[in-house]
Structure formats: C-alpha cells, structure tokens
Design a protein around this motif. Structure first.
Motif, PDB file in Angstrom:
ATOM      1  N   UNK A 398      46.589  37.429  37.397  1.00 35.02           N
ATOM      2  CA  UNK A 398      47.121  38.095  36.204  1.00 35.02           C
ATOM      3  C   UNK A 398      47.029  39.617  36.354  1.00 35.02           C
ATOM      4  N   UNK A 399      45.881  40.104  36.839  1.00 35.34           N
ATOM      5  CA  UNK A 399      45.693  41.549  37.031  1.00 35.34           C
ATOM      6  C   UNK A 399      46.808  42.112  37.920  1.00 35.34           C
ATOM      7  N   UNK A 400      47.153  41.353  38.964  1.00 32.77           N
ATOM      8  CA  UNK A 400      48.146  41.850  39.920  1.00 32.77           C
ATOM      9  C   UNK A 400      49.558  41.964  39.338  1.00 32.77           C
ATOM     10  N   UNK A 401      49.782  41.356  38.174  1.00 31.08           N
ATOM     11  CA  UNK A 401      51.103  41.462  37.527  1.00 31.08           C
ATOM     12  C   UNK A 401      51.174  42.646  36.566  1.00 31.08           C
ATOM     13  N   UNK A 402      50.006  43.236  36.267  1.00 33.14           N
ATOM     14  CA  UNK A 402      49.942  44.292  35.238  1.00 33.14           C
ATOM     15  C   UNK A 402      49.808  45.659  35.894  1.00 33.14           C
ATOM     16  N   UNK A 403      50.465  46.645  35.321  1.00 35.01           N
ATOM     17  CA  UNK A 403      50.346  47.991  35.892  1.00 35.01           C
ATOM     18  C   UNK A 403      50.632  49.069  34.849  1.00 35.01           C
ATOM     19  N   UNK A 404      50.096  50.242  35.088  1.00 31.70           N
ATOM     20  CA  UNK A 404      50.526  51.482  34.436  1.00 31.70           C
ATOM     21  C   UNK A 404      50.143  52.606  35.368  1.00 31.70           C
ATOM     22  N   UNK A 405      50.641  53.775  35.108  1.00 35.73           N
ATOM     23  CA  UNK A 405      50.381  54.923  35.966  1.00 35.73           C
ATOM     24  C   UNK A 405      48.891  55.281  35.888  1.00 35.73           C
ATOM     25  N   UNK A 406      48.161  55.041  36.989  1.00 38.90           N
ATOM     26  CA  UNK A 406      46.736  55.386  36.991  1.00 38.90           C
ATOM     27  C   UNK A 406      45.812  54.208  36.743  1.00 38.90           C
ATOM     28  N   UNK A 407      46.352  52.977  36.692  1.00 37.60           N
ATOM     29  CA  UNK A 407      45.497  51.802  36.458  1.00 37.60           C
ATOM     30  C   UNK A 407      44.612  51.528  37.665  1.00 37.60           C
ATOM     31  N   UNK A 408      43.355  51.171  37.426  1.00 45.22           N
ATOM     32  CA  UNK A 408      42.506  50.703  38.519  1.00 45.22           C
ATOM     33  C   UNK A 408      41.526  49.665  37.993  1.00 45.22           C
ATOM     34  N   UNK A 409      40.929  48.912  38.932  1.00 44.70           N
ATOM     35  CA  UNK A 409      39.989  47.846  38.554  1.00 44.70           C
ATOM     36  C   UNK A 409      39.136  47.523  39.769  1.00 44.70           C
ATOM     37  N   UNK A 410      37.999  46.881  39.533  1.00 48.08           N
ATOM     38  CA  UNK A 410      37.174  46.402  40.645  1.00 48.08           C
ATOM     39  C   UNK A 410      37.765  45.107  41.187  1.00 48.08           C
ATOM     40  N   UNK A 411      37.702  44.956  42.506  1.00 44.95           N
ATOM     41  CA  UNK A 411      38.298  43.771  43.131  1.00 44.95           C
ATOM     42  C   UNK A 411      37.268  42.687  43.428  1.00 44.95           C
ATOM     43  N   UNK A 412      36.030  42.901  42.984  1.00 45.51           N
ATOM     44  CA  UNK A 412      34.957  41.980  43.397  1.00 45.51           C
ATOM     45  C   UNK A 412      34.180  41.389  42.219  1.00 45.51           C
ATOM     46  N   UNK A 413      34.794  41.349  41.035  1.00 45.52           N
ATOM     47  CA  UNK A 413      34.060  40.787  39.877  1.00 45.52           C
ATOM     48  C   UNK A 413      33.723  39.314  40.187  1.00 45.52           C
ATOM     49  N   UNK A 414      32.444  38.988  40.044  1.00 43.63           N
ATOM     50  CA  UNK A 414      31.993  37.618  40.343  1.00 43.63           C
ATOM     51  C   UNK A 414      31.300  37.493  41.684  1.00 43.63           C
ATOM     52  N   UNK A 415      31.168  38.596  42.437  1.00 43.71           N
ATOM     53  CA  UNK A 415      30.656  38.482  43.819  1.00 43.71           C
ATOM     54  C   UNK A 415      29.264  37.883  43.894  1.00 43.71           C
ATOM     55  N   UNK A 416      28.403  38.250  42.949  1.00 45.91           N
ATOM     56  CA  UNK A 416      27.028  37.744  43.008  1.00 45.91           C
ATOM     57  C   UNK A 416      26.990  36.227  42.895  1.00 45.91           C
ATOM     58  N   UNK A 417      27.803  35.708  41.979  1.00 49.42           N
ATOM     59  CA  UNK A 417      27.811  34.256  41.757  1.00 49.42           C
ATOM     60  C   UNK A 417      28.394  33.545  42.976  1.00 49.42           C
ATOM     61  N   UNK A 418      29.396  34.148  43.604  1.00 53.84           N
ATOM     62  CA  UNK A 418      30.047  33.502  44.759  1.00 53.84           C
ATOM     63  C   UNK A 418      29.154  33.545  45.987  1.00 53.84           C
ATOM     64  N   UNK A 419      28.273  34.532  46.050  1.00 49.18           N
ATOM     65  CA  UNK A 419      27.389  34.696  47.215  1.00 49.18           C
ATOM     66  C   UNK A 419      26.242  33.687  47.209  1.00 49.18           C
ATOM     67  N   UNK A 420      25.942  33.135  46.038  1.00 52.69           N
ATOM     68  CA  UNK A 420      24.766  32.270  45.928  1.00 52.69           C
ATOM     69  C   UNK A 420      24.906  30.975  46.706  1.00 52.69           C
TER      70      UNK A 420
END
Ligand code: AMP
Ligand code: GLY
Length: 420
Positions: A398-420
């Motif tokens: 969903x994030x990849x479909x949304x945009x505006x001039x200057x939009x940014x986000x973290x690409x690793x939300x959930x990393x701690x849970x996935x690493x376990x």
C-alpha cells in the motif's frame, strides 16, 4: 450516543474509525480532526487547546460522551473542564494524569508500591543533581519532570554531557517542565510497551505493541514521535504480560486509588526487560501514537462500550483478534525537523482497496478535491495479516502506491519481530 473526540492525529483517526463502528453511536464529532477523520466524523474547527470552547460545543450539542486522546489535554485538565460542564468523559482527571505529567511522582509511587524501576532521585537544584549523577556513573539518564513534547529525556554518555543536560533543563530548555528533574540509573535491555484500561478500581489488559522511535532504517537518526508499530509484540511473552499486569499496572491503580486520585483511563506502560527482570521506564496516560493505530484494528469488542464502561466503573474484559497489525508512518521530508507543507497526496484510494489495508491520516487537510500533506507525520498505512511478515508485506504494498513531493518512510518496520 453523541460522541466528541478531541485531537487531530493518526491516533485520533484510529479511534474515530473504531468509534464509528459502535452500535451505541448516533453521531461522532471530532475537534479539530483531519481529512481522514472527516470520512467517519463531522470535524469541528475548535482547537484541542480551547477547553472552554470544547465544553461550550459539547454542552450545545448535548454530547453524551467525550474521548480525549492526547497527553497535553489530559495533563492540562480537559477531563475536569468537560466533566464540570456535565459531559461524561474518558479520563484520566488532571489529578490522575500525573501518571504522565510528573516523572518524579511516578518514581516515588513505584518505590511506595514496590514496582521495579531504575534507581533515581528528584532535584530542584543543579549542584546536587550533578553530584548524584556522578555517583550513578555514565551513561546516566536526565529527565525533565513534566511534559516536554516527547523530548524531555536526555541520555548523557559522560559527566560533561550530564552536567550540560542538567544545566539546560534548569535554565528553562524545556520551559517549566524542567523546573524539577529526575536523575536516574541507565537501564540496559529490550523495551516493550503494554496498554491497559482502568475504571479507577478494575483494570483490564489491552495489548502490547512495539514502536520504532528513530527516524531512519536500522534505528538510526534522531528520535521521532514514532515511525511505525506492530501489535502484538513478540518481545512481550504471555508470561511478561502477566508480570506487566500483576507487578506494574495493578499495583499502580491500587496506589492511585489509595492516594484519592482514582486512575480512570488508558495506562501505557513502558518497560525495560533487563537482566534482572522487567523494570518501569515510564508511564503515559493515553494511547500511543502510532501504537493506537495497530491496537484498534485488532480490537474485536466495541471500543465505545469499553470506554464508557471505564468512565462508569463497570469495566469487563475485551476480546482481541489473533491477527497481527502493522503500521508504517509516511512522513514529510525534514521530519522530525522542519518540513514543507501543502503537497498533494496521490494513490490513497487505490492503496486503501488492498486486502487488510486501512489508512489512518495524521497530518492531512482537504483542499478542493485534493488531500494534501500538512504535517511531519502524514499517514499511517496499516495492514493486518496472519503474522508480522504478511502484515508487513501488505502495508508496504500500500505504501508503494502512495506518494507526494517529499514523502519518506522507514522500510524496516517489524524487523525486530521478524529477526526473532
Ligand atoms: P520518551 O518516550 O521521550 O520519554 O523517552 C523515553 C526513552 O528514553 C525510553 O523509550 C527509553 O528508550 C529511554 N530511557 C528512559 N529512561 C531510561 C533509563 N532509565 N535507562 C535507559 N533508557 C531510558
Ligand atoms: N509512540 C510513542 C508515544 O505515543 O508516546
């Protein structure tokens, strides 16, 4: 019931979304709201800081119940103003909001109630504070006693940094919030957040959640209000949840009642899981933002029924979905510093159609037919799934479909849970 929700962020959109599904609800107002909240509530242009204006509106509209979402309003006493005007309202009261409004009060309460927390002392003068910091060794943690927009905690790595932090606070760096400070031992471990709801006497568990405070991937860069979250948080095992309730939350509610400050409302417990067991980092008197955005999609019971029961001293346990919810914060370039406002957001409708996806707005405004970004944190793109991996995949599609001039986000939300 006619309900008034106070606030305008992503947390408030998630609450509005959950309230709007209540069978008890006849009309939902939100002051001041945002472009997303306007899809489920009637937004009214009263700032959350205008307590008298809110009370007058609630009286005129015969509001049956009000929900105050943010710490500044709760600590500032909006509950008391609305209740005095005859409006039933989710607390805490001003007297009980010291749970978040005074770090020193809570530390003293921990000692009295036998709640594990870092060694500390409270100070109103720089000299003794510096001397005590030295006895604890470095790193040491320096905290402004009052609310400081999430910035009141400084982790000082050396004597020089600690002395500077102490001087900064006493010189008014955080305004009145730093007139008193807490100097405390640095705790090492994993952090976890747990939410509960109290009616002043009874307290029920809500759920755990994991925030991502730093602005950059891999937990780098400056602290923010939170760049993403998921719930449940695997770090909070069932055993730890029991400990959180039995050794932290219940004794806290009992201690508040004993002090004739019954705590009614949400308790947000921040824990550090140290080698010698879990210890309290801090309490907040409200839902977290963005943690609320992952709690609401998992709540199976009716939110409004639960909040009214908390107000009326009749709480009963809630049901939760087994699914995982994960939210990715989309922010404007420059956040948490200064950022541009007014860029048109594209792709919202398409993204919202994806399976399991709900988009909560934080800093948005409607201008003509456009929705524009007007905040640092702009959107909370939220998805549910059978596990963290599925929720994460759906949210980022969903994030990849949304945009505006200057939009940014973290690409690793959930990393701690996935690493376990
Ligand atoms: P805030 O949420 O702005 O109050 O910042 C609090 C953050 O500071 C916590 O989430 C911890 O990461 C950190 N912190 C606070 N107290 C301590 C402590 N005694 N030891 C280690 N870290 C701490
Ligand atoms: N996400 C952290 C907070 O709401 O305090």
């Amino acid at each position: 019931m006619k309900v008034l929700l106070v606030g305008s962020g992503g947390r408030e959109h998630a609450l509005a979304w959950a309230l709007s599904q209540s069978p008890l609800l006849t009309k939902l107002y939100c002051a001041p709201g945002n472009a997303g909240i306007a899809q489920v509530a009637e937004c009214v242009a009263i700032p959350a800081t205008d307590f008298e204006g809110l009370a007058a509106f609630a009286t005129t509209k015969r509001i049956d119940f009000a929900v105050i979402a943010a710490d500044a309003q709760l600590v500032g006493g909006l509950w008391d103003v609305l209740e005095d005007a005859g409006i039933r309202c989710l607390g805490p009261s001003k007297m009980a909001a010291v749970l978040e409004g005074s770090k020193g009060f809570v530390k003293d309460l921990c000692v009295e109630a036998g709640i594990p927390t870092a060694a500390y002392r409270r100070f109103t003068q720089p000299g003794p504070a510096k001397a005590f910091a030295e006895t604890l060794g470095y790193p040491v943690v320096i905290k402004a006693d009052g609310l400081a927009a999430g910035k009141g905690v400084i982790i000082a790595a050396s004597k020089d940094e600690a002395d500077k932090a102490i001087d900064f606070m006493f010189e008014g760096g955080f305004g009145d919030s730093g007139a008193e400070i807490v100097v405390e031992e640095f705790m090492e471990g994993k952090e976890a957040s747990f939410f509960a709801l109290s009616d002043g006497t009874n307290v029920i568990p809500l759920a755990g959640a994991q925030d991502h405070k730093r602005v950059g991937d891999g937990d780098t860069g400056p602290n923010t209000g939170g760049m993403g979250a998921y719930s449940p948080a695997p770090v909070l095992t069932p055993d730890l949840e029991t400990i959180a309730m039995e050794q932290f939350i219940k004794p806290t509610v009992v201690a508040f009642a004993a002090k004739r400050r019954p705590y009614m409302g949400v308790l947000y417990l921040g824990l550090m899981i140290t080698k010698s067991g879990p210890k309290l980092v801090e309490y907040n008197c409200r839902f977290g933002d963005p943690e609320c955005q992952v709690l609401m999609p998992r709540l199976k019971s009716d939110l409004l029924t639960a909040l009214v029961a908390a107000r009326d001293g009749k709480l009963t346990p809630l049901e939760w979905r087994d699914e995982v919810a994960l939210t990715v914060v989309m922010a404007s370039k420059g956040y948490p510093g200064t950022y541009e406002k007014g860029h048109v957001i594209t792709g919202l409708e398409q993204a919202a159609k994806l399976p399991g996806v709900t988009i909560f707005h934080a800093g948005t405004e409607k201008r003509g037919n456009d929705i524009v970004a007007v905040g640092g944190r702009v959107l909370n793109v939220t998805a549910t799934g059978k596990d963290v991996a599925e929720a994460q995949k759906r949210a980022y599609e969903a994030v990849n479909l949304i945009n505006w001039n200057g939009a940014f986000f973290r690409r690793d939300i959930g990393w701690r849970a996935l690493k376990r």
